[in-house]
Write an enzyme that holds these catalytic residues in place. Structure first.
Site, mmCIF file in Angstrom:
data_model
loop_
_atom_site.group_PDB
_atom_site.id
_atom_site.type_symbol
_atom_site.label_atom_id
_atom_site.label_comp_id
_atom_site.label_asym_id
_atom_site.label_seq_id
_atom_site.Cartn_x
_atom_site.Cartn_y
_atom_site.Cartn_z
ATOM 1 N N ALA A 46 80.564 80.273 40.958
ATOM 2 C CA ALA A 46 81.050 79.787 39.663
ATOM 3 C C ALA A 46 82.540 80.073 39.512
ATOM 4 C CB ALA A 46 80.260 80.457 38.541
ATOM 5 N N GLN A 47 82.949 81.248 39.970
ATOM 6 C CA GLN A 47 84.345 81.656 39.855
ATOM 7 C C GLN A 47 85.284 80.685 40.566
ATOM 8 O OE1 GLN A 47 87.046 85.610 41.039
ATOM 9 N NE2 GLN A 47 84.852 85.600 41.431
ATOM 10 N N LYS B 100 73.421 63.973 34.044
ATOM 11 C CA LYS B 100 72.059 63.450 33.837
ATOM 12 C C LYS B 100 71.350 64.095 32.651
ATOM 13 C CE LYS B 100 69.750 66.215 37.424
ATOM 14 N NZ LYS B 100 68.963 66.122 38.674
ATOM 15 N N ASP C 273 80.068 73.105 44.698
ATOM 16 C CA ASP C 273 79.168 73.081 45.853
ATOM 17 C C ASP C 273 79.447 71.923 46.796
ATOM 18 O OD1 ASP C 273 77.772 75.311 45.020
ATOM 19 O OD2 ASP C 273 76.226 74.176 43.958
ATOM 20 N N GLY D 70 79.165 65.002 36.933
ATOM 21 C CA GLY D 70 78.544 66.317 36.882
ATOM 22 C C GLY D 70 79.212 67.223 35.865
ATOM 23 N N GLU E 265 69.289 88.903 42.561
ATOM 24 C CA GLU E 265 69.239 88.936 41.101
ATOM 25 C C GLU E 265 67.852 88.527 40.594
ATOM 26 O OE1 GLU E 265 73.746 88.584 39.518
ATOM 27 O OE2 GLU E 265 72.739 86.656 39.819
#
Length: 396
Positions: free
Chosen positions: A313-314, A39, A297, A11, A170
């Site tokens: 993300a952090q 991918k 995740d 990934g 968002e």
């Protein structure tokens, strides 16, 4: 080990790409054989996807070619889909072959968590990849075109967003900004368009500062968003959603942002998981597997109160730094690091020129928070690609 150790990274999300970039800086030539598997041949900036999904930005701005980020003399890139992880054999099965490893880094990202709501998987759209956001944007535009042919079908102009966490908030902010443009383009009366944001929790942005949540909701309500808070979606059908209150909302567009679970391949591989995630040890390894690191995740890291940190993300980027350090330390027989999350603050955008955030102990909102959001985006571009990537993608 007579041969050099093999590191396989699965990934190229935040965790995977930052781990690869750190390893190529830390490792000497021929100190390890590092392979990155993804991918697609690009890395996409997940925190940016809500904009192209709504149509307020180009999907190209959310993606970066992987070969522009890595040194091919130090990192082998394999474009392929992971089919299976076999920890007992130290192998990864790909669509086009098999990779053996000595150390494995799993950063495969998550999958939508539907919480067992009937019809959600089949009938709702989700913001989770470049291709998915292209589809959502084109789907939204198509509804306006359909309405012009069938002006009695108000469900074409009704948009339901399930989940009022960061992605949901968002996205509705951007969607609310896009609607006036679409109404003008398709000559549609803006008063006919409805945007609903449905959240089962007792508040939008659960866990966020209540004063800032109230500000965010006011901004979005003024843009035309209708909130249904403390209201669960009971079922999603091709015709819309049924709510736990008994209300039905007829809608041709349901976008689900209500949660992420880990990757199903971790369950399939026999790891002990919770909602597809692995509770990692202090060095970010899977329990019982000293050579397997789990990021983003796919991982669970507990805060000092014993609750899982939200997978952001952090946190993925900080995990990547520690993971890369520990891989190098393992190879060299040096001291490993424990992972300790240090929050650098959180900012949520509310559409054009508006945002809310907490930086340190300071609450920020409005234009200042929107600028801070841009600064955070630019900082990430600098981390992965230096000044050239900032100049190419970092638009203010």
């Amino acid at each position: 080990m007579s041969r050099i150790p093999r590191i396989v990274i699965l990934g190229a999300g935040y965790g995977g790409i930052v781990t690869a970039i750190r390893l190529q800086k830390e490792l000497n030539y021929n100190e390890a054989d590092v392979t990155l598997v993804n991918k697609h041949d690009y890395h996409y900036i997940t925190t940016h996807l809500h904009m192209p999904a709504a149509g307020t930005d180009n999907p190209e701005n959310a993606r970066v070619n992987i070969l522009k980020l890595i040194d091919e003399f130090k990192i082998d890139f394999v474009k392929s889909t992971v089919v299976q992880i076999r920890p007992q054999e130290k192998k990864v099965i790909l669509e086009e072959g098999t990779l053996s490893y000595d150390y494995l880094v799993v950063g495969l990202g998550g999958e939508p968590e539907t919480f067992g709501i009937p019809g959600l998987k089949e009938n709702a759209l989700s913001i989770r990849s470049i291709n998915s956001v292209r589809f959502i944007r084109e789907h939204i535009e198509y509804q306006f075109a359909r309405f012009k042919r069938e002006p009695n079908r108000l469900d074409y102009l009704t948009f339901v967003v399930g989940g009022a966490g960061f992605t949901g908030i968002e996205f509705v902010g951007e969607l609310a900004d896009r609607i006036p443009q679409l109404c003008k383009e398709f000559d549609v009366d803006p008063s006919l368009v409805k945007i609903y944001n449905v959240e089962a929790a007792p508040t939008a942005l659960p866990g966020f500062d209540p004063e800032l949540v109230e500000y965010a909701m006011n901004v979005l309500q003024n843009k035309g968003v209708t909130f249904k808070i403390a209201t669960a979606i009971k079922e999603c059908t091709p015709d819309g959603v049924s709510l736990a209150t008994g209300e039905e909302i007829k809608s041709a567009t349901v976008v689900w942002t209500g949660g992420v679970r880990g990757n199903h391949m971790l369950d399939d591989a026999g790891f002990e998981t919770m909602r597809g995630r692995i509770k990692v040890d202090e060095q970010l390894r899977a329990p019982g597997h000293d050579n397997i690191y789990i990021l983003g995740d796919c991982s669970i890291v507990l805060n000092p109160e014993g609750r899982p940190y939200p997978p952001t993300a952090q946190i993925s980027m900080q995990q990547a730094d520690v993971c890369a350090h520990n891989l190098v330390a393992s190879i060299r027989g040096e001291q490993m690091k424990n992972f300790v999350f240090q929050s650098k603050g959180t900012v949520a955008s509310l559409g054009r020129g508006e945002a809310i955030g907490i930086v340190g102990s300071r609450k920020i909102k409005g234009g200042l928070a929107a600028v801070m959001k841009k600064v955070i985006d630019v900082r990430y571009l600098y981390i992965i690609g230096g000044i050239p990537l900032v100049l190419k993608k970092g638009r203010f």
